[in-house]
Design a protein around this motif. Structure first.
Motif, short mmCIF file in Angstrom:
data_model
loop_
_atom_site.label_atom_id
_atom_site.label_comp_id
_atom_site.label_asym_id
_atom_site.label_seq_id
_atom_site.Cartn_x
_atom_site.Cartn_y
_atom_site.Cartn_z
N GLY A 1 1.39 -1.24 -0.07
CA GLY A 1 -0.22 -0.43 0.08
C GLY A 1 0.65 1.47 0.00
N ARG B 1 -7.02 -1.61 -4.13
CA ARG B 1 -6.95 -2.67 -3.25
C ARG B 1 -6.93 -4.13 -3.63
N PRO C 1 -2.88 -6.86 1.68
CA PRO C 1 -3.25 -6.74 0.11
C PRO C 1 -2.50 -6.72 -0.36
N TRP D 1 -1.65 -4.37 -4.01
CA TRP D 1 -2.06 -3.07 -4.28
C TRP D 1 -1.71 -2.99 -6.09
N PHE E 1 -0.60 -0.68 7.30
CA PHE E 1 -2.01 -1.88 6.94
C PHE E 1 -2.35 -2.39 8.43
#
Length: 178
Positions: A18, A76, A83, A85, A178
């Motif tokens: 992220g 995402r 996760p 991205w 995160f």
């Protein structure tokens, strides 16, 4: 007309997917680490994850200076704890960026990041971001395919190294998100 599909991989410790995607997607941050950009202007927000930009590249003598207009979409992937991205940049036309000043290039870019956690995720040294960068670029005008391929082979690893090095420094004192 492009040099075909070109890609580069890299893995960096200390940042998550992220954070890396935000550094790639943010125009303010991109100007700090991507030395090939002369200017980048926001033209329009499509939604909270998608915007249109006009970017002018620094001139590489003796070629004409190039620009491109692109839609940049950040997403995402997955609902997991860490996760993946992705950012997809695709050329488009926009009335606020006429193609009469520079040689207009066309791009299709995918910047995909995956977070790998080894050990306690509260410590940056246990976080690794795997980066996959892929692009197809038509530089516009007359440029031999062999020159486009040679430039991509030389520049993509530098480009990925620059964003990785910048990310490590930029996030090192920040709380892991995160």
């Amino acid at each position: 007309r492009s040099g075909g599909l070109d890609h580069s991989y890299r893995s960096d410790r200390g940042s998550d997917s992220g954070e890396m995607v935000e550094i790639f997607h943010s125009q303010d941050l991109k100007l700090k680490w991507d030395q090939s950009i002369d200017s980048s202007d926001w033209l329009e927000d499509k939604n909270e994850h998608c915007a249109v930009y006009h970017q002018v590249q620094k001139r590489i003598w003796p070629a004409a200076q190039r620009d491109f207009v692109y839609e940049s979409h950040k997403e995402r992937l997955g609902d997991g704890e860490h996760p993946d991205w992705i950012v997809c940049n695709v050329s488009c036309d926009h009335p606020q960026a006429p193609s009469d000043k520079y040689c207009r290039a066309k791009v299709e870019i995918v910047f995909y990041c995956q977070t790998i956690v080894t050990g306690d995720p509260l410590f940056r040294e246990n976080i690794q971001c795997k980066i996959f960068y892929s692009s197809q670029i038509d530089p516009g005008g007359w440029v031999p395919v062999s020159a486009v391929k040679a430039a991509a082979t030389r520049e993509y690893p530098k480009f990925i190294k620059n964003i990785g090095t910048f990310a490590q420094e930029y996030v090192k004192d920040q709380k892991i998100k995160f």
